[in-house]
Design an enzyme around this catalytic site. Structure first.
Site: not given
Lengths: 324, 400
Positions: B296, B300, B309
């Site tokens: 990805r 998100h 993160y």
């Protein structure tokens, strides 16, 4: 007309509809060869085979999720959840998916199924074989909730539920599965959804109930009659969408209301019914509406008959409300 | 480039054989029921690092078809990038896209037969457009306007496309999986030759629904293809914390299901893997779990900032394996693509999107009363009452 109990009447409805419509399939735990732990599906596996009466893995989420997929394909699944207490692994599928399919897809998709499940206490079942979780489904937009109290209604309401275009939760009060007996016509008939039934006419007070407690309400009403109080008893039959007209008509006549249900008191359907009565016919009320219900505790084992709103708890409520 | 970048998150060791020594005791005898399910731990690839196809695994697609699929990948990417900008400008509320995962979506949807149904997660708008949904309807969904297929009732990217044999998107993780199984199972009962493809991320393998769906599909041999897009991250949780399994494909073993691993950034590999899985399902061999190794590249969703993160270094490593870049290199090497063609498809997509956005912005919001439609087939009294109350209220005229 044959005499049947609730189990036989529901079985008769399932058999009739499965013969009539080859899209109807039953799936659930132990519903096949053994015919269900309460024998509600007895004999159907032999008649319709394993592709239409399906023993599934022990997984309520899988049963309801797969049933929704079957319904999207065009079948009419009638999944059985062995006890209403075990429906919660499937709660996400019921609440997030089943209830919302028509709405969330702009009317493109409909997931039509009827979930049958035994509910209610009084069978020495403890926490996990006794609960009445109806209000947890009524609070979800998009679900219809039905609860029959006698064999005639059980057959007619189930046939109506299967043919209704919306998803239906069909709660079967297991305490009266075999105790409630009555004449059931052979062949096809339906009892319309969202129509309550006045099971005892009366002029002094309205008692509203459903499920196994309807017999306790009738018992209490008959005892009250000996004291000169004529209570009208309404069996809701369909809990949602509720038949408000029958309720309001009765309350306008009597001015006094007692609602009886097994489920815990707080946030139960009884509170909602009383709020509706306040909105629609407050000025006709002669006394504060009263609830006689299960308590806000987990369902107890040893003391279950003290937990349930049996006739001995309903009668004083009737007497006090009538005298108010 | 290191092998671990090629093979994906969680790839720490090589397992070459199926665990034939595993004992799944049958109730009476203690013997196995039969041969263990086949799970391939090797990552299936077609498009090699040098931009050529491995002749041993090449699905042999016609050049025009490959070019078409590449165009779809580019269109998907351009739309993704522009929608993020629209969200940043405050013109749409949300977008959840497929940046870096285009090959998993376009390759698998292209491998599906016309009769096969797609049960999406929420990153598969590329598959919906490939299936023929007009771009305008998709953009209407992004704006939640009166022409939105879901009538403004859901967030952007929660579309539906029944006429394209494409399911209804919802947000809860994994709920589409069991539904895809039930649909395929019902079709099999009715001897209807179709399969279902269900998409989900590696995070969804932790959900109840993954377990229920895998188990039911394997027990009843439902023709469902489980497409696990292992894109490395479930919002901020890495794949390594999602599961202690070395791979996601190996989860198939315990269900008695076939499992395969596939380079998800290789359109040819995805296509060949899914086509093969569908053929097996159609032949009565049952379901397949496909682990598509991808990444990805974006957050998100537009609500997420992945810098919080994960390391930019990791992202840069995966950009070298960008599926769009790899396809373009392949096509250019074969003389099937050029700078001009690239510019043309990007400009065309941009122009088409701009026109759709303009039309969508000019389309009114859904009517107030439409809020109450489709809850039930027929509106019951309590909803009629609530609708009428709203229509009598102060917002009845000139809402929005």
């Amino acid at each position: 007309m044959p005499q049947m109990n609730m189990v036989q009447a529901i079985n008769d409805a399932l058999r009739l509809e499965m013969r009539r419509n080859d899209k109807v399939v039953i799936l659930g735990e132990d519903v096949g060869k053994v015919g269900g732990v309460f024998r509600v599906t007895a004999g159907l596996y032999d008649e319709f085979g394993e592709d239409r009466v399906i023993d599934t893995p022990l997984s309520e989420g899988g049963i309801i999720g797969a049933a929704i997929g079957m319904a999207l394909y065009g079948l009419v699944p009638i999944p059985e959840i062995q006890f209403a207490d075990f429906i919660f692994p499937a709660y996400d599928q019921i609440v997030s998916e089943l209830a919302k399919f028509r709405y969330r897809s702009g009317g493109e998709y409909v997931s039509k199924l009827v979930i049958r499940t035994p509910m209610g206490g009084g069978i020495r079942g403890g926490h996990y074989h006794s609960q009445s979780p109806e209000s947890q489904f009524i609070h979800v937009a998009g679900l219809k909730v039905v609860c029959p109290t006698n064999p005639y209604d059980a057959k007619g309401l189930l046939l109506a539920s299967i043919r209704d275009p919306d998803p239906v939760l069909f709660f079967e009060p297991k305490r009266i599965y075999r105790a409630a007996k009555g004449e059931v016509p052979e062949g096809d008939y339906t009892v319309p959804l969202s129509q309550a039934s006045v099971v005892r006419p009366g002029k002094h007070l309205t008692v509203i109930s459903w499920g196994a407690m309807i017999y306790e309400a009738l018992d209490a009403a008959n005892q009250a009659a000996a004291k000169g109080i004529e209570a009208e008893v309404i069996d809701l039959r369909t809990l949602w969408p509720i038949d408000i007209d029958t309720i309001v008509e009765s309350v306008k006549k009597t001015g006094r209301v007692v609602v009886v249900h097994e489920a815990p008191k707080s946030c139960g359907l009884g509170g909602e019914i009383i709020a509706m009565i306040n909105e629609k016919c407050f000025t006709h009320l002669e006394a504060p509406p009263v609830r006689v219900t299960g308590f806000d505790t987990p369902f107890p084992y040893t003391l279950e008959l003290e937990y349930l709103p049996l006739a001995h708890r309903i009668l004083p409520a009737i007497v006090e409300t009538a005298a108010y | 480039m290191s092998n671990s970048v090629l093979l994906g998150i969680g790839e720490t060791k090589t397992m070459s054989a199926t665990p034939t020594t595993t004992s799944h005791a049958a109730a009476e005898s203690g013997a196995r029921k039969g041969e263990p399910p086949q799970v391939s731990f090797d990552v299936f690839r077609v498009l090699r690092d040098d931009g050529t196809l491995d002749p041993a695994t090449d699905p042999k697609l016609a050049d025009e078809h490959v070019v078409d699929l590449y165009r779809s990948m580019v269109r998907t990417r351009v739309i993704d990038e522009r929608l993020v900008v629209l969200q940043r400008q405050g013109r749409i509320g949300f977008h959840i896209g497929s940046l870096g995962e285009e090959a998993t979506i376009i390759g698998s949807a292209a491998a599906a037969r016309p009769q096969d149904w797609i049960f999406p997660c929420y990153r598969e708008f590329g598959a919906l457009l490939l299936r023929g949904m007009p771009l305008q309807r998709y953009v209407d969904n992004m704006f939640g306007n009166a022409n939105d297929p879901v009538r403004g009732r859901q967030m952007p990217d929660h579309y539906t496309g029944r006429q394209y044999k494409f399911g209804s998107v919802s947000s809860p993780i994994g709920t589409q999986i069991t539904q895809a199984v039930g649909f395929a199972w019902a079709a099999k009962m009715k001897k209807d030759d179709l399969a279902t493809l269900t998409y989900f991320g590696e995070g969804a393998t932790s959900s109840n629904e993954f377990h229920c769906g895998m188990n039911f599909a394997a027990v009843f041999k439902a023709p469902t293809i489980f497409l696990c897009r292992n894109n490395g991250w479930a919002i901020s949780v890495p794949a390594s914390k999602q599961s202690a399994s070395d791979t996601f494909a190996e989860k198939a073993i315990a269900y008695g299901m076939r499992g395969v691993r596939c380079d998800g950034n290789d359109l040819f590999a995805v296509y060949a893997t899914v086509r093969d899985a569908i053929a097996r399902a159609a032949a009565g061999e049952g379901p397949t779990l496909v682990e598509l190794l991808t990444y990805r590249l974006s957050g998100h969703s537009t609500s997420d900032d992945p810098k919080a993160y994960r390391k930019e270094q990791e992202v840069e490593g995966w950009k070298l394996k960008d599926p769009v870049v790899r396809m373009r290199a392949y096509l250019q090497k074969k003389g099937l693509w050029s700078e001009q063609k690239q510019a043309q498809v990007e400009e065309e997509t941009d122009a088409a999107l701009k026109a759709c956005v303009k039309a969508a912005e000019e389309t009114p919001a859904p009517s107030l009363e439409s809020m109450f439609d489709d809850v039930f087939a027929e509106m019951p009294w309590h909803l009629r009452e609530q609708r009428d109350e709203l229509l009598k209220g102060p917002r009845a005229k000139g809402h929005h």
